[in-house]
Design a protein around this motif. Structure first.
Motif, mmCIF file in Angstrom:
data_model
loop_
_atom_site.group_PDB
_atom_site.id
_atom_site.type_symbol
_atom_site.label_atom_id
_atom_site.label_comp_id
_atom_site.label_asym_id
_atom_site.label_seq_id
_atom_site.Cartn_x
_atom_site.Cartn_y
_atom_site.Cartn_z
ATOM 1 N N ALA A 20 -18.781 10.193 -5.507
ATOM 2 C CA ALA A 20 -18.273 10.464 -6.858
ATOM 3 C C ALA A 20 -16.759 10.326 -6.936
ATOM 4 N N GLY A 21 -16.126 9.938 -5.822
ATOM 5 C CA GLY A 21 -14.670 9.799 -5.825
ATOM 6 C C GLY A 21 -13.955 11.126 -5.988
ATOM 7 N N TYR A 22 -14.634 12.221 -5.603
ATOM 8 C CA TYR A 22 -14.098 13.570 -5.755
ATOM 9 C C TYR A 22 -13.648 13.844 -7.190
ATOM 10 N N THR A 23 -14.439 13.334 -8.155
ATOM 11 C CA THR A 23 -14.181 13.611 -9.563
ATOM 12 C C THR A 23 -15.474 14.052 -10.223
ATOM 13 N N CYS A 24 -15.353 14.810 -11.286
ATOM 14 C CA CYS A 24 -16.519 15.332 -12.003
ATOM 15 C C CYS A 24 -17.282 14.191 -12.660
ATOM 16 N N SER A 25 -18.622 14.248 -12.543
ATOM 17 C CA SER A 25 -19.477 13.193 -13.101
ATOM 18 C C SER A 25 -19.829 13.424 -14.565
ATOM 19 N N PHE A 26 -19.427 14.568 -15.123
ATOM 20 C CA PHE A 26 -19.690 14.836 -16.537
ATOM 21 C C PHE A 26 -18.910 13.812 -17.377
ATOM 22 N N PRO A 27 -19.573 13.121 -18.316
ATOM 23 C CA PRO A 27 -18.883 12.085 -19.099
ATOM 24 C C PRO A 27 -17.599 12.592 -19.756
ATOM 25 N N VAL A 51 -21.582 20.935 -6.367
ATOM 26 C CA VAL A 51 -22.610 19.930 -6.113
ATOM 27 C C VAL A 51 -23.931 20.512 -6.575
ATOM 28 N N SER A 52 -24.404 20.052 -7.715
ATOM 29 C CA SER A 52 -25.568 20.655 -8.376
ATOM 30 C C SER A 52 -26.832 19.837 -8.159
ATOM 31 N N HIS A 53 -27.963 20.542 -8.231
ATOM 32 C CA HIS A 53 -29.257 19.880 -8.145
ATOM 33 C C HIS A 53 -29.584 19.195 -9.474
ATOM 34 N N ILE A 54 -30.051 17.967 -9.387
ATOM 35 C CA ILE A 54 -30.550 17.275 -10.579
ATOM 36 C C ILE A 54 -31.930 17.818 -10.925
ATOM 37 N N ARG A 55 -32.821 17.794 -9.963
ATOM 38 C CA ARG A 55 -34.093 18.502 -10.056
ATOM 39 C C ARG A 55 -33.884 19.854 -9.394
ATOM 40 N N GLY A 56 -34.227 20.922 -10.098
ATOM 41 C CA GLY A 56 -33.897 22.269 -9.648
ATOM 42 C C GLY A 56 -34.358 22.620 -8.245
ATOM 43 N N ASN A 79 -30.652 13.698 -5.087
ATOM 44 C CA ASN A 79 -30.971 14.751 -6.058
ATOM 45 C C ASN A 79 -29.751 15.610 -6.368
ATOM 46 N N ALA A 80 -28.573 15.129 -5.983
ATOM 47 C CA ALA A 80 -27.348 15.903 -6.170
ATOM 48 C C ALA A 80 -26.365 15.169 -7.063
ATOM 49 N N ILE A 81 -25.627 15.930 -7.856
ATOM 50 C CA ILE A 81 -24.592 15.358 -8.713
ATOM 51 C C ILE A 81 -23.315 16.172 -8.554
ATOM 52 N N ALA A 82 -22.191 15.494 -8.450
ATOM 53 C CA ALA A 82 -20.895 16.156 -8.278
ATOM 54 C C ALA A 82 -20.313 16.512 -9.642
ATOM 55 N N LEU A 83 -20.003 17.790 -9.819
ATOM 56 C CA LEU A 83 -19.452 18.280 -11.084
ATOM 57 C C LEU A 83 -18.316 19.255 -10.802
ATOM 58 N N TYR A 100 -33.121 16.504 -16.393
ATOM 59 C CA TYR A 100 -32.901 15.776 -15.137
ATOM 60 C C TYR A 100 -32.656 14.281 -15.361
ATOM 61 N N LYS A 101 -33.309 13.687 -16.362
ATOM 62 C CA LYS A 101 -33.105 12.263 -16.625
ATOM 63 C C LYS A 101 -31.666 11.982 -17.042
ATOM 64 N N LEU A 102 -31.123 12.850 -17.863
ATOM 65 C CA LEU A 102 -29.740 12.685 -18.323
ATOM 66 C C LEU A 102 -28.772 12.824 -17.146
ATOM 67 N N LEU A 103 -28.995 13.815 -16.294
ATOM 68 C CA LEU A 103 -28.119 14.025 -15.147
ATOM 69 C C LEU A 103 -28.177 12.841 -14.182
ATOM 70 N N HIS A 104 -29.365 12.293 -14.020
ATOM 71 C CA HIS A 104 -29.498 11.122 -13.143
ATOM 72 C C HIS A 104 -28.726 9.940 -13.724
ATOM 73 N N GLU A 105 -28.784 9.748 -15.033
ATOM 74 C CA GLU A 105 -28.041 8.668 -15.680
ATOM 75 C C GLU A 105 -26.539 8.872 -15.478
ATOM 76 N N TRP A 106 -26.076 10.117 -15.597
ATOM 77 C CA TRP A 106 -24.657 10.408 -15.365
ATOM 78 C C TRP A 106 -24.253 10.033 -13.947
ATOM 79 N N LYS A 107 -25.063 10.426 -12.992
ATOM 80 C CA LYS A 107 -24.749 10.166 -11.577
ATOM 81 C C LYS A 107 -24.610 8.663 -11.316
ATOM 82 N N VAL A 108 -25.592 7.903 -11.783
ATOM 83 C CA VAL A 108 -25.584 6.455 -11.563
ATOM 84 C C VAL A 108 -24.373 5.821 -12.243
#
Length: 236
Positions: A20-27, A51-56, A79-83, A100-108
């Motif tokens: 994630a480049g050590y940056t938050c993945s939230f748009p 580092v949050s779970h995409i699927r709980g 299954n992890a996203i950096a925030l 979870y679908k939205l979080l996965h799209e953010w991660k990608v």
């Protein structure tokens, strides 16, 4: 206390943060998740990462927990996203909105953005959508050249399509010629067959090559506007 097998290991967290480049993945956030500490020896760091779970990771009545997943799948880096901590708390407080679908799209999308930034290919949205009246002369000229190139590329794609389409009338003409040679009476059917199997594809090819498609029309309209603005500024 034994570690929960659904949780991420430290190496997994590090991998996720690096990707994630050590940056938050939230748009639109892009908050830096690590930085220097103000300690005297200048060696310390401060982390505001989550580092949050995409699927709980834990059973819950929401759309982010999947009972069919194994602990290995839940604790995997995919299954992890950096925030940042603010957005890490936010997504866990409203699972209905942040499914979870939205979080996965953010991660990608975020990892692709980091990849483009690393290679020097990334162009910020505000630069892509920059109004023409805010552009410099050089930016306008560069955009005009780019759009001319897009038109040429599209024309080449159309030519490749027409080459493939041309196989139909050519092969049909050959078949009809052979059939006419074998059967004397076949000439009775050659005219209508030729019109259908030869004339129609040929006309489609000519129309495709001669007329701009919608994409090319849009590019030419943008070029026209650029030329108008450059002329207003006394620039050719």
């Amino acid at each position: 206390m034994p570690k929960d097998p659904n949780d991420f290991s430290e190496p997994t967290k590090t991998k996720v943060l690096k990707r994630a480049g050590y940056t938050c993945s939230f748009p639109k956030c892009d908050l830096r998740l690590v930085g220097p500490h103000s300690d005297a020896d200048g060696k310390g760091t401060v982390s505001t990462s989550e580092v949050s779970h995409i699927r709980g990771a834990r059973p819950a009545e929401n759309n982010r927990y999947d009972v069919n997943m194994t602990p290995e799948q839940r604790s995997h880096h995919s299954n992890a996203i950096a925030l940042c901590r603010t957005h890490g708390k936010l997504i866990d407080s409203d699972e209905e909105t942040y499914h979870y679908k939205l979080l996965h799209e953010w991660k990608v999308a975020h990892e692709e953005k980091i990849r483009l930034m690393q290679s020097g290919e990334y162009v910020p949205d505000d630069e892509i959508n920059k109004p023409y009246d805010k552009c410099t002369d050089e930016e306008l000229k560069e955009d005009r050249s780019h759009r001319f190139q897009l038109i040429e590329n599209e024309q080449r794609n159309k030519q490749e399509f027409c080459k493939k389409l041309a196989i139909l009338p050519i092969s049909t003409a050959l078949i009809l010629a052979v059939m006419h040679f074998i059967f004397d009476y076949f000439h009775l059917f050659m005219i209508p067959a030729g019109l259908i199997f030869i004339g129609v594809p040929v006309k489609l090819i000519m129309d495709t090559l001669e007329k701009d498609n919608e994409f090319q029309v849009r590019q030419r309209l943008s070029i026209k506007e650029i030329n108008y603005r450059l002329k207003e500024r006394g620039v050719e």
